[in-house]
Scaffold this active site. Structure first.
Site, PDB file in Angstrom:
ATOM      1  N   HIS A  36      33.711  34.485  36.928  1.00 58.33           N
ATOM      2  CA  HIS A  36      32.967  35.073  35.817  1.00 58.33           C
ATOM      3  C   HIS A  36      31.473  35.123  36.132  1.00 58.33           C
ATOM      4  CE1 HIS A  36      36.178  34.676  32.506  1.00 58.33           C
ATOM      5  NE2 HIS A  36      36.766  34.396  33.655  1.00 58.33           N
TER       6      HIS A  36
ATOM      7  N   ASP B  54      29.840  36.482  27.924  1.00 61.82           N
ATOM      8  CA  ASP B  54      31.245  36.487  28.322  1.00 61.82           C
ATOM      9  C   ASP B  54      32.112  36.588  27.071  1.00 61.82           C
ATOM     10  OD1 ASP B  54      33.905  35.563  29.312  1.00 61.82           O
ATOM     11  OD2 ASP B  54      32.749  35.166  31.131  1.00 61.82           O
TER      12      ASP B  54
ATOM     13  N   ALA C 294      35.762  32.531  53.372  1.00 67.28           N
ATOM     14  CA  ALA C 294      35.506  33.759  54.114  1.00 67.28           C
ATOM     15  C   ALA C 294      34.717  34.716  53.236  1.00 67.28           C
ATOM     16  CB  ALA C 294      36.831  34.409  54.544  1.00 67.28           C
TER      17      ALA C 294
ATOM     18  N   GLN D 276      34.744  37.616  51.474  1.00 69.92           N
ATOM     19  CA  GLN D 276      35.923  38.410  51.119  1.00 69.92           C
ATOM     20  C   GLN D 276      35.697  39.915  51.141  1.00 69.92           C
ATOM     21  OE1 GLN D 276      39.011  36.924  48.486  1.00 69.92           O
ATOM     22  NE2 GLN D 276      38.548  38.607  47.084  1.00 69.92           N
TER      23      GLN D 276
ATOM     24  N   HIS E 129      46.048  35.978  44.749  1.00 73.21           N
ATOM     25  CA  HIS E 129      46.399  35.412  43.452  1.00 73.21           C
ATOM     26  C   HIS E 129      46.269  36.452  42.339  1.00 73.21           C
ATOM     27  CE1 HIS E 129      42.105  35.425  43.601  1.00 73.21           C
ATOM     28  NE2 HIS E 129      41.964  34.928  42.380  1.00 73.21           N
TER      29      HIS E 129
ATOM     30  N   TRP F  86      41.117  39.398  38.965  1.00 79.95           N
ATOM     31  CA  TRP F  86      40.673  40.780  38.771  1.00 79.95           C
ATOM     32  C   TRP F  86      39.596  41.188  39.771  1.00 79.95           C
ATOM     33  CZ3 TRP F  86      42.879  44.807  37.404  1.00 79.95           C
ATOM     34  CH2 TRP F  86      42.216  45.955  36.964  1.00 79.95           C
TER      35      TRP F  86
ATOM     36  N   SER G 168      39.258  40.097  42.856  1.00 76.92           N
ATOM     37  CA  SER G 168      39.951  40.317  44.132  1.00 76.92           C
ATOM     38  C   SER G 168      40.757  41.609  44.105  1.00 76.92           C
ATOM     39  CB  SER G 168      40.869  39.139  44.444  1.00 76.92           C
ATOM     40  OG  SER G 168      40.129  37.970  44.710  1.00 76.92           O
TER      41      SER G 168
ATOM     42  N   GLU H  73      38.371  44.520  44.469  1.00 80.97           N
ATOM     43  CA  GLU H  73      37.827  44.575  45.826  1.00 80.97           C
ATOM     44  C   GLU H  73      38.856  45.145  46.786  1.00 80.97           C
ATOM     45  OE1 GLU H  73      35.028  40.718  44.880  1.00 80.97           O
ATOM     46  OE2 GLU H  73      36.637  40.526  46.375  1.00 80.97           O
TER      47      GLU H  73
ATOM     48  N   ASP I 130      44.917  36.317  33.423  1.00 76.67           N
ATOM     49  CA  ASP I 130      45.217  37.748  33.497  1.00 76.67           C
ATOM     50  C   ASP I 130      46.039  38.118  34.718  1.00 76.67           C
ATOM     51  OD1 ASP I 130      42.993  37.022  35.130  1.00 76.67           O
ATOM     52  OD2 ASP I 130      42.445  39.127  35.316  1.00 76.67           O
ATOM     53  N   GLN I 131      46.215  37.194  35.634  1.00 74.36           N
ATOM     54  CA  GLN I 131      46.770  37.532  36.951  1.00 74.36           C
ATOM     55  C   GLN I 131      48.214  38.021  36.874  1.00 74.36           C
ATOM     56  OE1 GLN I 131      45.968  33.885  39.100  1.00 74.36           O
ATOM     57  NE2 GLN I 131      43.779  34.013  38.585  1.00 74.36           N
TER      58      GLN I 131
END
Length: 486
Positions: A24, A127, A356, A358, A373, A376, A378, A381, A397-398
């Site tokens: 976040h 948020d 890393a 990412q 995983h 959002w 990731s 991206e 949310d995943q």
């Protein structure tokens, strides 16, 4: 009659207040930087926990180039050694309510954020999981725009939880068929299953505090001035159409990291933001064949037990594909030690690192797939770089995101609720060999849509400009309102 001239109002001054967990904070830093590039003054609320970390120096140094950017420290109320990950996040909700909420009000009342010549506050961007900011900001005659780092589809499914309860689709019971399609999330009836609902919905008691909190905050968001979503119209139009029937001023401005890249030529932060990065892994990628490597990362909040980690590792090794495996210190439960001896085989076929960069890794031509995983950030991206995914969602949310990847966008495979080396091996081979062309075609098409959305004239580009102009309009109005508390 001679026209009276007034000096132009100062640039807007926006408070940006993220929920204090890495993903976040990171995405709201992206938004704050975009606003800084437009000349806005920014006061970015950051917790003592983050400020005391060794990684804050990098962030502070990066934002020092913006003269109107200031960090404001506030406490999250938890001890420094609290993990703030996995199931422990629920304790963060409670602590913020008891400690951070009154501190936020006191900071506004003290006038601390407008000292040293900084202009009056124009608005608060908070948020969306912290709707207490709406009520406090109103006391100071400030509008609040809420930012939800979740997918629009997750946000909408949480909004529909009361309807799911009324229809007896929730709570879930032990004998439920988890693959049953959900009927009461409009726009998602054809693909959303019970197992794809946000993880909070798996509570078998409707009084579960986490479920109550996220659903309440989702509905309270309607009392804010507007709602910012880090998505783009073409990606989630089926959810956005319904959200707009309940919320005014919806701003879809994502993918934010891609939008930031189009607006600056400055040296970019990588997606890990608050973590040290290991550039050696990029050199290792340089030695790998085109589209041959599986990038493996489960983000900052996921917590695995040692059995789960070893199932993933064996599946990757057995697939015969090279892989870049990210194992941050907080990935494994405290009671377990990572058996480094088991990773000797990694040297033959892959590379294991603590962290890393990412965004740079996903953009590398050697990367052919992403075992993720389904956070959002990731997911976006990966979409922007046209990288197909294998999804193993952990929480929040995943679960929704992974279903979208596998069933709606057709840019990967959904492995939720399964942690088995045979399935990992099979899915890696399917992603990189068996169905490679199909996945690459869909992923590349989605990447083009993402890039188009943040390019001049694109939907997110226009919505971001609308957000900026709306804040400027607020700023003109705010100059005429007396601020007795500042």
């Amino acid at each position: 009659m001679e026209r009276e001239c007034f000096p132009p109002p100062p640039h807007p001054h926006v408070i940006v207040f993220p929920f204090p967990v890495h993903s976040h904070v990171h995405v709201m830093l992206n938004l704050a930087e975009i606003l800084s590039l437009h000349g806005f003054h920014i006061t970015f609320f950051i917790t003592e926990y983050t400020r005391k970390s060794c990684y804050f120096r990098e962030i502070s140094s990066h934002f020092a180039r913006y003269l109107g950017f200031h960090f404001q420290t506030i406490s999250d109320g938890l001890p420094f050694n609290h993990p703030r990950t996995g199931d422990k996040v629920a304790e963060l909700f409670n602590s913020i309510d008891s400690t951070t909420k009154p501190q936020f009000k006191e900071v506004l009342k003290s006038g601390l954020v407008t000292r040293d010549g900084r202009p009056p506050i124009t608005c608060v961007i908070a948020d969306g999981i912290m709707c207490f900011t709406i009520d406090i900001a109103k006391e100071f005659q400030l509008p609040t725009i809420l930012f939800r780092p979740f997918s629009a589809s997750c946000f909408w499914s949480l909004f529909c939880v009361p309807k799911l309860i009324d229809a007896l689709e929730l709570p879930l019971k032990g004998d439920y068929n988890m693959d049953k399609l959900v009927s009461n999330v409009p726009g998602m009836e054809g693909f959303l299953r019970l197992r794809d609902l946000p993880s909070f919905c798996r509570a078998n008691d409707l009084s579960d505090p986490k479920l109550q909190h996220v659903v309440s905050e989702t509905h309270r968001a309607a009392s804010g001035y507007g709602l910012i979503l880090n998505t783009f119209e073409e990606l989630e139009e089926f959810s956005l159409a319904h959200i707009r029937t309940k919320f005014q001023n919806v701003y879809t401005i994502g993918p934010l990291h891609a939008s930031l890249k189009t607006k600056t030529t400055l040296q970019m932060r990588s997606s890990s933001g608050l973590k040290e990065e290991e550039s050696k892994c990029m050199a290792w990628l340089d030695d790998q064949a085109l589209k041959s490597v599986v990038y493996v990362s489960f983000g900052n909040m996921t917590v695995l037990d040692i059995h789960q980690l070893m199932e993933f590792w064996h599946g990757l090794v057995n697939s015969g594909k090279p892989f870049l495996l990210v194992i941050p210190a907080n990935l494994i439960s405290e009671e377990f030690q990572v058996p480094r001896v088991h990773f000797e085989g990694t040297k033959q076929r892959g590379k294991a690192v603590n962290w890393a960069p990412q965004e740079e890794a996903l953009a590398h031509p050697a990367i052919g797939g992403f075992l993720t995983h389904s956070g959002w950030n990731s997911t976006l991206e990966s979409i922007c770089e046209g990288v197909p995914m294998i999804c193993w969602p952990f929480y929040a949310d995943q679960q929704v995101n992974s279903r979208l990847v596998g069933e709606v966008w057709k840019i990967g495979l959904d492995m939720k609720d399964i942690c088995d080396r045979i399935v990992v091996e099979k899915m890696v081979k399917e992603l990189l060999d068996v169905r490679r062309e199909d996945f690459m075609k869909s992923a590349n098409q989605m990447a083009r849509l993402a890039r188009k959305s943040v390019s001049q004239g694109g939907t997110s580009y226009c919505n971001l400009n609308r957000l900026i102009e709306d804040i400027k309009s607020m700023n003109c109005l705010i100059q005429d309102i007396p601020k007795s508390n500042y």
